[in-house]
Design a protein around this motif. Structure first.
Motif, PDB file in Angstrom:
ATOM      1  N   ALA A 337       0.830  -1.207   0.000  1.00  0.00           N
ATOM      2  CA  ALA A 337       0.000   0.000   0.000  1.00  0.00           C
ATOM      3  C   ALA A 337       0.864   1.256   0.000  1.00  0.00           C
ATOM      4  O   ALA A 337       0.586   2.220  -0.745  1.00  0.00           O
ATOM      5  N   ALA A 338       1.926   1.272   0.820  1.00  0.00           N
ATOM      6  CA  ALA A 338       2.784   2.452   0.873  1.00  0.00           C
ATOM      7  C   ALA A 338       3.469   2.693  -0.472  1.00  0.00           C
ATOM      8  O   ALA A 338       3.520   3.828  -0.965  1.00  0.00           O
ATOM      9  N   ARG A 339       3.962   1.621  -1.087  1.00  0.00           N
ATOM     10  CA  ARG A 339       4.636   1.789  -2.368  1.00  0.00           C
ATOM     11  C   ARG A 339       3.665   2.179  -3.468  1.00  0.00           C
ATOM     12  O   ARG A 339       4.022   2.945  -4.372  1.00  0.00           O
ATOM     13  N   ALA A 340       2.431   1.668  -3.397  1.00  0.00           N
ATOM     14  CA  ALA A 340       1.426   2.053  -4.390  1.00  0.00           C
ATOM     15  C   ALA A 340       1.103   3.542  -4.303  1.00  0.00           C
ATOM     16  O   ALA A 340       0.760   4.181  -5.304  1.00  0.00           O
ATOM     17  N   GLN A 341       1.235   4.087  -3.089  1.00  0.00           N
ATOM     18  CA  GLN A 341       0.966   5.513  -2.885  1.00  0.00           C
ATOM     19  C   GLN A 341       2.226   6.358  -3.011  1.00  0.00           C
ATOM     20  O   GLN A 341       2.211   7.555  -2.713  1.00  0.00           O
ATOM     21  N   HIS A 342       3.331   5.689  -3.433  1.00  0.00           N
ATOM     22  CA  HIS A 342       4.626   6.356  -3.633  1.00  0.00           C
ATOM     23  C   HIS A 342       5.118   7.030  -2.353  1.00  0.00           C
ATOM     24  O   HIS A 342       5.706   8.119  -2.389  1.00  0.00           O
ATOM     25  N   VAL A 343       4.863   6.355  -1.221  1.00  0.00           N
ATOM     26  CA  VAL A 343       5.337   6.857   0.072  1.00  0.00           C
ATOM     27  C   VAL A 343       6.562   6.047   0.476  1.00  0.00           C
ATOM     28  O   VAL A 343       6.477   4.815   0.581  1.00  0.00           O
ATOM     29  N   PRO A 344       7.705   6.669   0.710  1.00  0.00           N
ATOM     30  CA  PRO A 344       8.883   5.917   1.145  1.00  0.00           C
ATOM     31  C   PRO A 344       8.592   5.142   2.434  1.00  0.00           C
ATOM     32  O   PRO A 344       7.990   5.683   3.363  1.00  0.00           O
ATOM     33  N   LEU A 345       9.013   3.896   2.475  1.00  0.00           N
ATOM     34  CA  LEU A 345       8.673   3.064   3.629  1.00  0.00           C
ATOM     35  C   LEU A 345       9.213   3.635   4.927  1.00  0.00           C
ATOM     36  O   LEU A 345       8.554   3.579   5.962  1.00  0.00           O
ATOM     37  N   LEU A 346      10.405   4.193   4.888  1.00  0.00           N
ATOM     38  CA  LEU A 346      10.981   4.703   6.128  1.00  0.00           C
ATOM     39  C   LEU A 346      10.178   5.863   6.699  1.00  0.00           C
ATOM     40  O   LEU A 346      10.154   6.079   7.907  1.00  0.00           O
ATOM     41  N   GLU A 347       9.492   6.629   5.833  1.00  0.00           N
ATOM     42  CA  GLU A 347       8.696   7.755   6.298  1.00  0.00           C
ATOM     43  C   GLU A 347       7.341   7.319   6.838  1.00  0.00           C
ATOM     44  O   GLU A 347       6.748   7.998   7.665  1.00  0.00           O
ATOM     45  N   SER A 348       6.837   6.182   6.358  1.00  0.00           N
ATOM     46  CA  SER A 348       5.489   5.753   6.742  1.00  0.00           C
ATOM     47  C   SER A 348       5.493   4.536   7.666  1.00  0.00           C
ATOM     48  O   SER A 348       4.437   4.032   8.019  1.00  0.00           O
ATOM     49  N   ASP A 349       6.685   4.092   8.083  1.00  0.00           N
ATOM     50  CA  ASP A 349       6.800   2.814   8.781  1.00  0.00           C
ATOM     51  C   ASP A 349       6.554   2.968  10.278  1.00  0.00           C
ATOM     52  O   ASP A 349       7.444   2.794  11.097  1.00  0.00           O
ATOM     53  N   ARG A 350       5.336   3.276  10.639  1.00  0.00           N
ATOM     54  CA  ARG A 350       4.978   3.427  12.047  1.00  0.00           C
ATOM     55  C   ARG A 350       5.069   2.070  12.744  1.00  0.00           C
ATOM     56  O   ARG A 350       4.539   1.083  12.265  1.00  0.00           O
ATOM     57  N   TRP A 351       5.760   2.030  13.879  1.00  0.00           N
ATOM     58  CA  TRP A 351       5.913   0.808  14.685  1.00  0.00           C
ATOM     59  C   TRP A 351       6.600  -0.317  13.908  1.00  0.00           C
ATOM     60  O   TRP A 351       6.413  -1.485  14.213  1.00  0.00           O
ATOM     61  N   GLY A 352       7.369   0.014  12.874  1.00  0.00           N
ATOM     62  CA  GLY A 352       8.021  -1.045  12.108  1.00  0.00           C
ATOM     63  C   GLY A 352       7.046  -1.878  11.309  1.00  0.00           C
ATOM     64  O   GLY A 352       7.276  -3.065  11.068  1.00  0.00           O
ATOM     65  N   ALA A 353       5.948  -1.269  10.865  1.00  0.00           N
ATOM     66  CA  ALA A 353       4.869  -2.014  10.223  1.00  0.00           C
ATOM     67  C   ALA A 353       5.249  -2.578   8.866  1.00  0.00           C
ATOM     68  O   ALA A 353       4.522  -3.403   8.313  1.00  0.00           O
ATOM     69  N   HIS A 354       6.362  -2.144   8.298  1.00  0.00           N
ATOM     70  CA  HIS A 354       6.753  -2.627   6.976  1.00  0.00           C
ATOM     71  C   HIS A 354       7.995  -3.520   7.024  1.00  0.00           C
ATOM     72  O   HIS A 354       8.607  -3.771   5.990  1.00  0.00           O
ATOM     73  N   SER A 355       8.368  -3.992   8.204  1.00  0.00           N
ATOM     74  CA  SER A 355       9.599  -4.757   8.330  1.00  0.00           C
ATOM     75  C   SER A 355       9.382  -5.962   9.230  1.00  0.00           C
ATOM     76  O   SER A 355       9.094  -5.821  10.416  1.00  0.00           O
ATOM     77  N   ALA A 356       9.528  -7.162   8.663  1.00  0.00           N
ATOM     78  CA  ALA A 356       9.235  -8.402   9.388  1.00  0.00           C
ATOM     79  C   ALA A 356      10.422  -8.829  10.236  1.00  0.00           C
ATOM     80  O   ALA A 356      11.041  -9.873  10.020  1.00  0.00           O
ATOM     81  N   THR A 357      10.767  -8.023  11.239  1.00  0.00           N
ATOM     82  CA  THR A 357      11.937  -8.307  12.070  1.00  0.00           C
ATOM     83  C   THR A 357      11.719  -9.507  12.985  1.00  0.00           C
ATOM     84  O   THR A 357      12.684 -10.162  13.385  1.00  0.00           O
ATOM     85  N   ALA A 358      10.480  -9.803  13.362  1.00  0.00           N
ATOM     86  CA  ALA A 358      10.235 -10.934  14.267  1.00  0.00           C
ATOM     87  C   ALA A 358      10.639 -12.259  13.637  1.00  0.00           C
ATOM     88  O   ALA A 358      10.892 -13.235  14.348  1.00  0.00           O
ATOM     89  N   ASP A 359      10.713 -12.319  12.326  1.00  0.00           N
ATOM     90  CA  ASP A 359      11.142 -13.553  11.659  1.00  0.00           C
ATOM     91  C   ASP A 359      12.596 -13.890  11.984  1.00  0.00           C
ATOM     92  O   ASP A 359      13.013 -15.037  11.852  1.00  0.00           O
ATOM     93  N   HIS A 360      13.364 -12.894  12.399  1.00  0.00           N
ATOM     94  CA  HIS A 360      14.768 -13.117  12.710  1.00  0.00           C
ATOM     95  C   HIS A 360      14.988 -13.463  14.182  1.00  0.00           C
ATOM     96  O   HIS A 360      15.809 -14.311  14.508  1.00  0.00           O
ATOM     97  N   ASP A 361      14.272 -12.801  15.061  1.00  0.00           N
ATOM     98  CA  ASP A 361      14.654 -12.812  16.472  1.00  0.00           C
ATOM     99  C   ASP A 361      13.620 -13.368  17.445  1.00  0.00           C
ATOM    100  O   ASP A 361      13.985 -13.721  18.558  1.00  0.00           O
ATOM    101  N   ALA A 362      12.369 -13.425  17.065  1.00  0.00           N
ATOM    102  CA  ALA A 362      11.351 -13.709  18.082  1.00  0.00           C
ATOM    103  C   ALA A 362      10.210 -14.561  17.541  1.00  0.00           C
ATOM    104  O   ALA A 362       9.032 -14.222  17.688  1.00  0.00           O
TER     105      ALA A 362
END
Length: 479
Positions: A337-362
């Motif tokens: 959705a963010a990319r479809a709206q041409h919004v950079p992920l780092l600017e719209s990534d509230r609470w890390g919503a665009h990064s699956a970090t739990a797959d690595h650590d938890a």
């Protein structure tokens, strides 16, 4: 007849993962098509999570009741196998997907029945059950969420022996008199637990030295002890070299030949030795990828090297668990959705919503055996291999007051793996009755990297099994 239609997003696979992707993209206002060749709801709903846990719940409830004076005398008889199977059928909606289809309709997703195949960049051809064809074009993203399938190892005679995989094990209409289970992982031990209690004589054949090898060693020891007490036979360090059955499935006993030449006879054999991605026939070769391969993704679940293709759930091989796949689906949906709206992920990534970090650590997982096993993060061996300076803190769960109230002769064990440099938890493992409900507290501690000094002030209620947290922390401070 071929029809061409355009959508913002096309999702291949309508299991829980694909459904969650569609939910997130539709909520963002993106038109979404979902393609499914089997039942809407996927493996988890009909052949994995739901039916297996429906089979196991009465088994575990009876085992708990048998450990309580005043109740144990009332539950000494056998389970009503047909009643258990009937409830299993209800939990799978009798293998009908009307409710799931209705839900996708309610969010405005378009469902296509049939086999979806990539046909170049952003294009999917749907081969329908009546010979019809649809060509779907995705403006922004195609999402592969086709899941995984059981793998049958290359054992002479196995292919024609009518062996069970996890699908047959969770959907069987009756308990076989003798069931041989090949494999000591999660599927193997859960199905051994269920069918032994439902009337089968189970023999578990394990190539390695113990059960549940991806968890702490004490977990497999506890589960093996309980299975043996329940009447199952466990053979470790045992290889199956051939399978013999005249006429295939349902035609009579099956014989397993072991590495030392011994022959074991059973009425059915369940092969639970691994999974493979369901990507062999979805047209990956048309976009420069290898058919049948696991798909490598970044933390937004976008396939590396293809800016419009996403792979979510089992197919990316990060964590073959429904809850992790649904987590990834939420991440991928938000990123699309963010990319479809041409919004950079780092600017719209509230609470890390665009990064699956739990797959690595938890990554959390519960194994629904008796006793239950529950773990999140790294085991001690995994942490050491990763180069962390760590200490394992162990405690006997039976020594906690709440465990004694939970059941007579409670048996269990707990371990937390502490990063000594940062004084946070890298992993936590429990084995014992009822420990599955302890796991989320451990997941929060690991995912949140909560300092030990702060965990000390998270006071557990007395008398509950969660007092194990206090005992683990005390042991660490004393060490």
């Amino acid at each position: 007849m071929t029809r061409a239609v355009e959508y913002d997003v096309v999702v291949l696979g309508a299991g829980p993962v694909g459904e969650n992707v569609a939910d997130r993209t539709r909520a963002a206002g993106l038109s979404t098509a979902v393609v499914e060749s089997e039942l809407i709801g996927g493996e988890c709903s009909y052949w994995a999570c739901m039916p297996s846990k429906a089979l196991l719940r009465p088994v575990i409830a009876r085992a708990d009741a048998r450990r309580l004076p005043g109740l144990n005398g009332a539950v000494q008889g056998p389970l009503d196998t047909q009643a258990v199977l009937a409830r299993r059928d209800e939990q799978t909606s009798h293998w009908k997907d009307d409710g799931q289809v209705g839900w996708l309709d309610s969010i405005g997703a378009r469902v296509y029945r049939g086999r979806g195949v990539l046909h170049g960049a952003r294009k999917v051809t749907v081969h329908g059950p009546e010979g019809e064809h649809h060509t779907l074009t995705a403006r922004h993203a195609v999402v592969v969420s086709t899941g995984s399938r059981a793998v049958l190892p290359d054992i002479p005679g196995l292919a024609g022996a009518g062996a069970w995989t996890s699908r047959e094990a969770t959907s069987a209409r009756e308990a076989p008199g003798r069931l041989a289970v090949v494999g000591g992982g999660v599927v193997g031990v859960e199905m051994a637990t269920a069918w032994q209690a439902l009337g089968s004589q189970v023999t578990l054949l394990v190539r390695g030295p113990g059960l549940l090898p991806r968890m702490e060693p004490f977990v497999g020891e506890h589960v093996a002890e309980a299975l043996t007490e329940a009447g199952a036979t466990i053979r470790t360090d045992t290889a199956v070299t051939a399978v013999e059955r005249q006429g295939g499935a349902g035609s009579g006993p099956v014989t397993l030949v072991l590495g030392d030449g011994e022959r074991i006879e059973a009425d059915e054999v369940l092969i639970a030795t691994g999974r493979a991605p369901r990507t062999e026939a979805i047209g990956l070769e048309t976009v420069g990828l290898e058919p049948g391969s696991w798909l490598t993704v970044d933390d937004s679940c976008r396939v590396k090297g293809v800016d419009w293709l996403y792979a979510v759930g089992d197919v990316n091989h990060r964590a073959l668990l429904t809850h992790q796949g649904k987590y990834q689906a939420r991440i991928a949906g938000a990123a699309i959705a963010a990319r479809a709206q041409h919004v950079p992920l780092l600017e719209s990534d509230r609470w890390g919503a665009h990064s699956a970090t739990a797959d690595h650590d938890a990554v959390p997982q519960v194994v629904f055996t008796d006793p239950e096993a529950a773990a999140v993060g790294l085991s001690l061996a995994e942490a050491e291999r990763a180069g962390h300076r760590v200490r394992a803190v162990d405690y006997d769960l039976a020594s906690v007051a709440g465990a004694g109230l939970y059941a007579e002769n409670y048996r269990g064990h707990a371990r937390m793996v502490v990063d000594l440099d940062r004084e946070i938890l890298l992993g936590v493992t429990f084995v014992g009755s009822g420990v599955g409900e302890l796991l989320h507290s451990a997941t929060i501690a690991v995912a949140g990297e909560v300092p030990i000094e702060r965990l000390w002030h998270a006071v557990p209620s007395y008398p509950t099994i969660s007092e194990i947290w206090l005992r683990l922390l005390e042991t660490y401070r004393e060490g």
